[in-house]
Each structure stands twice: as structure tokens, then as C-alpha cells.
Design an enzyme around this catalytic site. Structure first.
Site, short mmCIF file in Angstrom:
data_model
loop_
_atom_site.label_atom_id
_atom_site.label_comp_id
_atom_site.label_asym_id
_atom_site.label_seq_id
_atom_site.Cartn_x
_atom_site.Cartn_y
_atom_site.Cartn_z
CG ASN A 1 -1.73 1.23 1.39
OD1 ASN A 1 -1.77 2.07 0.50
ND2 ASN A 1 -2.40 1.37 2.54
CD1 TRP A 2 3.37 0.91 -2.88
CD2 TRP A 2 3.47 2.10 -4.78
NE1 TRP A 2 4.03 0.15 -3.81
CE2 TRP A 2 4.11 0.85 -5.00
CE3 TRP A 2 3.41 3.01 -5.83
CZ2 TRP A 2 4.69 0.51 -6.22
CZ3 TRP A 2 3.98 2.66 -7.05
CH2 TRP A 2 4.62 1.43 -7.24
CE LYS A 3 -0.16 3.26 4.77
NZ LYS A 3 -0.06 3.37 6.22
CG HIS B 1 -5.79 1.89 5.31
ND1 HIS B 1 -5.35 2.83 6.21
CD2 HIS B 1 -4.76 1.01 5.13
CE1 HIS B 1 -4.09 2.54 6.54
NE2 HIS B 1 -3.72 1.44 5.90
CD GLU C 1 -2.97 5.51 6.72
OE1 GLU C 1 -2.97 5.53 5.48
OE2 GLU C 1 -2.02 5.03 7.38
CD GLU D 1 -3.21 -2.28 7.45
OE1 GLU D 1 -2.19 -2.56 6.84
OE2 GLU D 1 -3.77 -1.16 7.36
N GLY E 1 2.73 2.57 10.76
CA GLY E 1 3.66 3.67 10.60
C GLY E 1 4.40 4.06 11.86
CB SER F 1 5.51 -1.49 12.05
OG SER F 1 5.12 -0.14 12.30
N GLY G 1 3.00 -0.99 4.28
CA GLY G 1 3.02 0.43 3.93
C GLY G 1 4.45 0.87 3.61
N GLY G 2 5.10 1.48 4.58
CA GLY G 2 6.42 2.09 4.39
C GLY G 2 7.43 1.19 3.67
P1 13P Z 1 3.21 0.60 7.63
O1 13P Z 1 3.73 -0.69 7.04
O2 13P Z 1 3.93 1.81 7.11
O3 13P Z 1 3.15 0.54 9.13
O4 13P Z 1 1.70 0.77 7.12
C1 13P Z 1 0.83 -0.29 7.26
C2 13P Z 1 -0.40 0.01 6.49
O5 13P Z 1 -1.19 0.85 6.85
C3 13P Z 1 -0.64 -0.76 5.25
O6 13P Z 1 -1.93 -0.56 4.78
#
Ligand code: 13P
Length: 255
Positions: free
Chosen positions: A9-11, A96, A98, A168, A174, A214, A235-236
Site C-alpha cells: 500500500n503505497w498510500k 483502511h 486512515e 491492521e 507507521g 510496521s 506500507g512504508g
Molecule cells: P506501515 O507498514 O507503514 O506501518 O503501514 C501499514 C499500512 O497501513 C498498510 O496498509
């Protein structure tokens, strides 16, 4: 045996040229091996078509990060399931944290989006997870249960069977603080039991549940070695081809 599924997930990151370069580099790494893992890249909307061109003909699938629940019409700024399909998507992330936190998505909105995705033939990756306060208050299971029941309300077992769930925990996203493998397993087993109640034993046994929050090359294998952790939503660490590839490799080693 459930095949592992790892999604990036590149956000809201990367320019179009950067996205093309990242997916090109990842394809090179991924194609050097024959890993028995399903892989999905979920870039921002405007990157979908250029990234599709890079991954065409590979085993890498494309996913979006969101969709609207209506078929089409006067919804300025929104994206429909049909648009995603015609851009090459097979997956779409729904609910998600967010989106829930910053864009007011309720369980009911998530439900409508999951329905639309399924109706259109997209596989929704349905995200659930508790906040730190909810965990501290001992409410993890009740929150996750409400989110799972809400997302699948009114759906039959055939529909539920065509989804992927991502657990999640919000406190792990994050932050660099991942859930321990045991914490992830405990909640994900609970989710599977819930699915069994909603859709029966066979659907529950086949449904893939990812862990997200994470995930790094260092912790991925231990997390995905748990019996109810069928992959990762990253994510990251998905923003670098090498680290995302290492996580995909960890998934194959954990299989
Ligand atoms: P991180 O891997 O950056 O913690 O993000 C997780 C995430 O929200 C994937 O959708």
C-alpha cells in the site's frame, strides 16, 4: 493450504516516474525467483495505468487504495469500480484505518464499498483493527468483531469467500511498533472464528487474512509463520523495491 498474499500500500507517496521506476525494479527482483506468493501493488490512482504497463505479463497484480460505492455519476473527485477494472486492477483496499480516521468512513460505508467491489468483480482487501486506547481498554475483540460484522453485513458466504481481510492494529501503522506474532495470531484466529460463524467452516478455512502494521524484512517471516497470518499489507517498506521484495521472499519461506 492458503497461498500467502503480500500487498504494498503505497498510500499518498511517489510521483508517476518514481512509481514506474519502483515497479520496474520490483518486477526485476520478483521475476528472478519463482516464489509461490501472490503479490499486489496498490499505488495511488494516477499511477495505476503507468504501473500496469510495467507489470503487464508478470504475476504481479494491481490494486487500488479506495473506490466509491456508486456505479457512476455526480461524485466529483471519486473513482468507480469500473474505472479501476478498466485500469487493470483486480484488488481494492477498503476501510483502511486512515480512511476511517481522516475521511469519516463508517462500517456502513465500508459495507457499501465491499459490495460494490464484489459486484464488479474486484477483490476487496477489507481492513480492520483497533486503536491503542481500544486495546488498552480490553476492547480489541469487540471492535474487530463490529468492523468484520459491519463490513460483511447482509452478505452470503459466496461473497465473503471472495474477499481478503487485513488485520491492521492502528497503533502499529507507521509507528515502527509491530504487533508481536502472538498478538497478530490471537486476533487473526478470532477473525477466522468469526468468519466461520458468518460463512461456515469451508469459507473460513480458505479465506486469507493479512497482517499489516510496521511489517519489515526483519519481522515479516515470524509474523507470517503464524497459522492464521496469510500474508502482509505493507506500507512504508513497500516504497523500496528491495525491502518489499524481501518481505515477499519471507512470505514464501513462511509458507
Ligand atoms: P506501515 O507498514 O507503514 O506501518 O503501514 C501499514 C499500512 O497501513 C498498510 O496498509
Amino acid at each position: 493450504m492458503r497461498r500467502k498474499i503480500v500487498a504494498g500500500n503505497w498510500k499518498m507517496n511517489k510521483t508517476v516516474p518514481e512509481a514506474v521506476e519502483l515497479s520496474r525494479r520490483f518486477r526485476e527482483l520478483f521475476e528472478a525467483d519463482h516464489l509461490e506468493v501472490d503479490v499486489v501493488l496498490c499505488p495511488p490512482f494516477v499511477h495505476l495505468v503507468p504501473v500496469r504497463e510495467v507489470i503487464e505479463g508478470s504475476r504481479i497484480a494491481l490494486g487500488a487504495q479506495n473506490l466509491h460505492w456508486e456505479e457512476r455519476g455526480a461524485f466529483t473527485g471519486e473513482i468507480s469500480a469500473e474505472m479501476l477494472l478498466s485500469s487493470g486492477c483486480r484488488f481494492v483496499i477498503v476501510g483502511h484505518s486512515e480512511r476511517r480516521q481522516y475521511f469519516g468512513e463508517t462500517d456502513e460505508v465500508v459495507n457499501r464499498k465491499v459490495r460494490r467491489a464484489l459486484m464488479s468483480g474486484l477483490t476487496p482487501i477489507v481492513c480492520v483493527g483497533e486503536t491503542l486506547d481500544e486495546r488498552k481498554a480490553g476492547r480489541t475483540e469487540s471492535v474487530v468483531e463490529r468492523q468484520v460484522r459491519g463490513a460483511f453485513a447482509g452478505m452470503g458466504r459466496d461473497e465473503i469467500a471472495r474477499t481478503v481481510i487485513a488485520y491492521e492494529p492502528v497503533w502499529a501503522i507507521g509507528t515502527g511498533v509491530n504487533a508481536t506474532p502472538e498478538q497478530a495470531q490471537e486476533v487473526q484466529r478470532f477473525i477466522r472464528q468469526l468468519i466461520e460463524e458468518l460463512a461456515g467452516r469451508d469459507v473460513a478455512a480458505g479465506l486469507r487474512i493479512q497482517y499489516g502494521g510496521s511489517v519489515t524484512p526483519a519481522n515479516a517471516r515470524d509474523l507470517m509463520s503464524q497459522p492464521d497470518v496469510d500474508g502482509a499489507l505493507v506500507g512504508g517498506a513497500s516504497l523500496k523495491a528491495d525491502s518489499f521484495y524481501e518481505i515477499v521472499r519471507a512470505a514464501s519461506l513462511a509458507s
